[in-house]
Write a protein that holds these residues in place. Structure first.
Motif, PDB file in Angstrom:
ATOM      1  N   ARG A 196       0.832  -1.216   0.000  1.00 54.48           N
ATOM      2  CA  ARG A 196       0.000   0.000   0.000  1.00 54.48           C
ATOM      3  C   ARG A 196       0.862   1.258   0.000  1.00 54.48           C
ATOM      4  O   ARG A 196       0.538   2.247  -0.669  1.00 54.48           O
ATOM      5  N   ALA A 197       1.977   1.232   0.721  1.00 51.34           N
ATOM      6  CA  ALA A 197       2.879   2.391   0.737  1.00 51.34           C
ATOM      7  C   ALA A 197       3.521   2.604  -0.625  1.00 51.34           C
ATOM      8  O   ALA A 197       3.564   3.734  -1.133  1.00 51.34           O
ATOM      9  N   LEU A 198       4.012   1.536  -1.232  1.00 55.32           N
ATOM     10  CA  LEU A 198       4.626   1.658  -2.558  1.00 55.32           C
ATOM     11  C   LEU A 198       3.630   2.160  -3.596  1.00 55.32           C
ATOM     12  O   LEU A 198       3.970   2.998  -4.434  1.00 55.32           O
ATOM     13  N   TYR A 199       2.402   1.661  -3.540  1.00 55.42           N
ATOM     14  CA  TYR A 199       1.378   2.121  -4.483  1.00 55.42           C
ATOM     15  C   TYR A 199       1.198   3.635  -4.361  1.00 55.42           C
ATOM     16  O   TYR A 199       1.186   4.350  -5.363  1.00 55.42           O
ATOM     17  N   VAL A 203       3.258   5.915  -3.084  1.00 56.05           N
ATOM     18  CA  VAL A 203       4.462   6.658  -3.481  1.00 56.05           C
ATOM     19  C   VAL A 203       4.591   6.669  -5.001  1.00 56.05           C
ATOM     20  O   VAL A 203       4.833   7.719  -5.612  1.00 56.05           O
ATOM     21  N   LEU A 204       4.424   5.518  -5.637  1.00 53.43           N
ATOM     22  CA  LEU A 204       4.573   5.436  -7.092  1.00 53.43           C
ATOM     23  C   LEU A 204       3.465   6.188  -7.830  1.00 53.43           C
ATOM     24  O   LEU A 204       3.668   6.666  -8.938  1.00 53.43           O
ATOM     25  N   ALA A 205       2.298   6.307  -7.203  1.00 59.29           N
ATOM     26  CA  ALA A 205       1.201   7.078  -7.789  1.00 59.29           C
ATOM     27  C   ALA A 205       1.341   8.568  -7.475  1.00 59.29           C
ATOM     28  O   ALA A 205       0.461   9.356  -7.798  1.00 59.29           O
ATOM     29  N   GLN A 206       2.446   8.939  -6.844  1.00 61.49           N
ATOM     30  CA  GLN A 206       2.747  10.328  -6.459  1.00 61.49           C
ATOM     31  C   GLN A 206       1.648  10.916  -5.579  1.00 61.49           C
ATOM     32  O   GLN A 206       1.252  12.064  -5.732  1.00 61.49           O
TER      33      GLN A 206
END
Length: 71
Positions: free
Chosen positions: A51-54, A56-59
């Motif tokens: 969930r954190a990576l999603y 961050v990558l989605a800005q």
């Protein structure tokens, strides 16, 4: 009742003190074996990290000082 939790955060120069991106906990109790607690901990860690990576990558995460703003 006990809880197991995980935190995903940005890395900085201090151990485990970067701005937090995501946190979660799950409930466990005395019926859990050591292996079941290990699996439960891994599951909550995987969920928090994904969930954190999603975000961050989605800005959708911005760092302001030592804090995060999440949209």
């Amino acid at each position: 009742m006990k809880i197991i939790g995980a935190t995903a955060h940005f890395v900085n120069n201090d151990l485990d003190e970067g701005p937090i991106i995501m946190q979660d906990v799950i409930n466990v109790d005395h019926t859990y074996t050591a292996d079941e607690m290990m699996r439960a901990g891994r599951d909550v860690e995987k969920n928090v990290l994904s969930r954190a990576l999603y975000r961050v990558l989605a800005q959708r995460v911005f760092v302001y000082g030592n804090r995060t703003v999440i949209f």
